[in-house]
Write an enzyme that holds these catalytic residues in place. Structure first.
Site: not given
Lengths: 297, 318
Positions: B13, B40, B61, B86, B112, B120, B170
């Site tokens: 990322r 992020s 989104e 998303f 991610h 998560d 990530r």
């Protein structure tokens, strides 16, 4: 095909302001186009198309500043986005009669290998259309994006969009409504066709929309109303008023009350003709109520 | 075998963020959108340098995808940024109608992805996104392997006309792609030539494949390793050429075996050169909370799993 001469309807003179009578004749002719297109393929959506005829006629022939020809980016002209894509018959008729593509092409509506798909799309390269719509609730976001691009390009032209009232049940609209006000997208005029009908019945029975005006205002929009969206003069006046309200820090919403099926008596005041084609006899009745003015395609 | 040097672990990322910084400086048509995940997606530098070309859309989104489609009308090249889940599943119809079917030049950039998101858990660990995106007509699907390759891919997709799905992750992983290596969409990279088995890998599994190949070499097995950073369009020629030599293939990806790279490879080989194949991928399951390393181990996505798959597929060779 894009090179076809523009404004054939009005003798090719874009500068000349069309007289109200001419626009009314055009509206009548567009109504004939709508019912003939839908009848021919025994499918399509006449109700909302007939209800929004005055809006489309006014927008494309009196309100929007348009360049000749068609290019996707549309820099230096006003742009329109149809969110409730199922009313493609009125959109196609008005685009064709404005010169975007040959009038005869209306014969191909919903047929195989046609650019006039059931719902409007860019996929076959139909001039005048800049986004696919049909799956509801997406058009306002797209219109906002195009409005932001206008601002980045220092292009002072305006983005217009049209939304069905039932379509406001889609949540994405409220994301877009929040964004447009929050980010001061004030070069956008979003019109809601408040005909109070959707496929399964009256909007207030299916999923009550309540006070649409108050909802938009609560989100921070400048809201105005066109109380009779089937009165051409009222629509023109309303759109001009909306235009004067742009550039003042708020997006502009027009709540436009129309009658679904307007101009064909047996299609009016009911959701029954949302997505149903007339049979041969019904077509004759509908056409008799809308006599030929500018010539059938 | 050829040795690859980890230039220092880094997250893919951040490669995206670095690519965006460069695009901000070199391409005035590039605009960025983000749905409340600037930190992020590592795009703060782009925003600081080009505030007028950044659009914060909040946690919305669907609206972001539509706005991105609209921004193309006017000549801009929008890069949307949020987590992979998303970026795809949540907004599939918006991408399908307003971007893919409408042929809009939007770059859907997704961080991610996969189980290596870690703690998560499954709500955020999408393992179906490659399948969702590759099924859309006209969509290019790219899953780079490390920081340098993600940076190069980010820069490359700005030059490509049409919608692109760029998938990255990530965790900090080995960074071994040369910093000056140009990214060519759809062109597989031969990382290690071998004769006994072909390993085609994408994303985080590329480095794991290199480790596996080294371990296999110590057992006398010569593994060819190909980095398939572009899943669509797939470099079919490179894959077919390799398996004609080796006679078997292992696909490796941080994704469900349904819909991922492995299926695309299997389809290609079924048509052109039927070949025994083993799939290193998740087995039609959701992920769960845990550290990236624990999850890679549990869901069979590390070098050990690749090594095991190679030994299995070698048994099937005629």
């Amino acid at each position: 095909m894009c090179k076809q001469k523009f404004a054939t309807t009005f003798g090719g003179n874009l500068k000349k302001m069309p007289q109200l009578k001419e626009l009314q004749d055009l509206a009548t002719q567009v109504r004939r186009d709508i019912v003939r297109m839908v009848h021919k393929v025994n499918s399509g959506h006449p109700g909302g198309s007939l209800g929004c005829t005055e809006f489309f006629v006014a927008l494309y022939n009196e309100i929007m500043e348009l360049k000749e020809g068609f290019d996707m980016n549309g820099i230096g002209e006003d742009l329109f986005f149809l969110s409730n894509g199922h009313i493609s018959p009125v959109y196609y008729s008005v685009l064709a009669r404005r010169g975007y593509f040959p009038l005869e092409e209306l014969n191909t509506f919903r047929l195989i290998d046609s650019r006039l798909q059931g719902h409007p799309t860019t996929h076959e390269g139909l001039p005048g259309v800049r986004i696919a719509s049909g799956s509801l609730g997406q058009g306002m976001s797209v219109a906002i994006g195009a409005a932001l691009a206008k601002k980045l390009n220092n292009d002072p032209h305006i983005i217009y969009s049209l939304h069905g009232d039932g379509e406001l049940q889609e949540g994405q609209n409220w994301e877009a409504i929040m964004f447009a006000a929050g980010k001061k997208v004030d070069n956008l005029i979003a019109t809601v066709d408040r005909n109070g009908q959707q496929i399964d019945g009256a909007t207030e029975d299916v999923m009550p929309l309540g006070d649409v005006r108050t909802k938009f205002e609560a989100f921070g929009w400048d809201v105005m109303e066109i109380e009779n969206g089937n009165d051409l003069e009222a629509v023109i006046a309303g759109l001009k008023e909306a235009k004067s309200r742009t550039g003042k820090g708020k997006p502009v919403c027009i709540i436009m009350t129309t009658v679904m099926g307007h101009g064909v008596d047996f299609m009016m005041h009911t959701h029954a003709w949302h997505g149903k084609a007339p049979n041969d006899e019904q077509l004759e009745v509908a056409l008799a109520q809308n006599p030929e003015t500018l010539g059938d395609y | 075998m050829k040795k690859y040097i980890d230039q220092g672990k880094n997250d893919t990322r951040s490669g995206y963020g670095a690519g965006m910084t460069e695009l901000g400086r070199t391409n005035p048509k590039v605009v960025a959108l983000c749905a409340d995940l600037v930190g992020s997606l590592k795009i703060q530098e782009f925003i600081d340098e080009n505030p007028e070309r950044f659009f914060q859309v909040g946690i919305a989104e669907a609206n972001m995808m539509g706005i991105a489609a609209g921004l193309t009308i006017g000549g801009y090249i929008p890069f949307t940024g949020t987590f992979a889940n998303f970026s795809t599943g949540r907004v599939y119809d918006q991408i399908r109608q307003s971007i893919a079917y409408s042929g809009k030049n939007v770059k859907i950039c997704a961080s991610h992805a996969g189980v290596t998101l870690g703690e998560d858990g499954a709500t955020h660990q999408i393992l179906e996104d490659i399948g969702l995106m590759k099924m859309l007509p006209g969509m290019t699907v790219i899953n780079p392997c490390d920081f340098n390759q993600t940076k190069a891919a980010t820069i490359a997709i700005a030059e490509h006309q049409g919608p692109v799905y760029l998938r990255f992750g990530r965790p900090k992983v080995a960074n071994f792609t040369p910093a000056d290596q140009k990214f060519e969409i759809g062109k597989a990279l031969m990382l290690n030539e071998g004769t006994d088995v072909t390993i085609v890998a994408t994303g985080h599994l590329v480095w794991e494949s290199l480790i596996a190949a080294e371990n296999l070499e110590n057992q006398g097995i010569s593994a060819e390793v190909i980095n398939i950073h572009t899943i669509k369009p797939l470099d079919e020629e490179a894959i077919i050429k390799s398996v004609k030599k080796t006679g078997c293939v292992v696909s490796a990806e941080e994704h469900n075996f349904l819909g991922g790279l492995g299926e695309s490879v299997a389809r290609t080989l079924a048509i052109h050169h039927p070949t025994p194949q083993a799939f290193v991928a998740t087995q039609d399951t959701f992920g769960e909370s845990g550290t990236p390393a624990q999850l890679m181990e549990k869901y069979g996505l590390n070098n050990k799993a690749i090594e095991k798959a190679v030994l299995e597929v070698l048994e099937k060779k005629a």
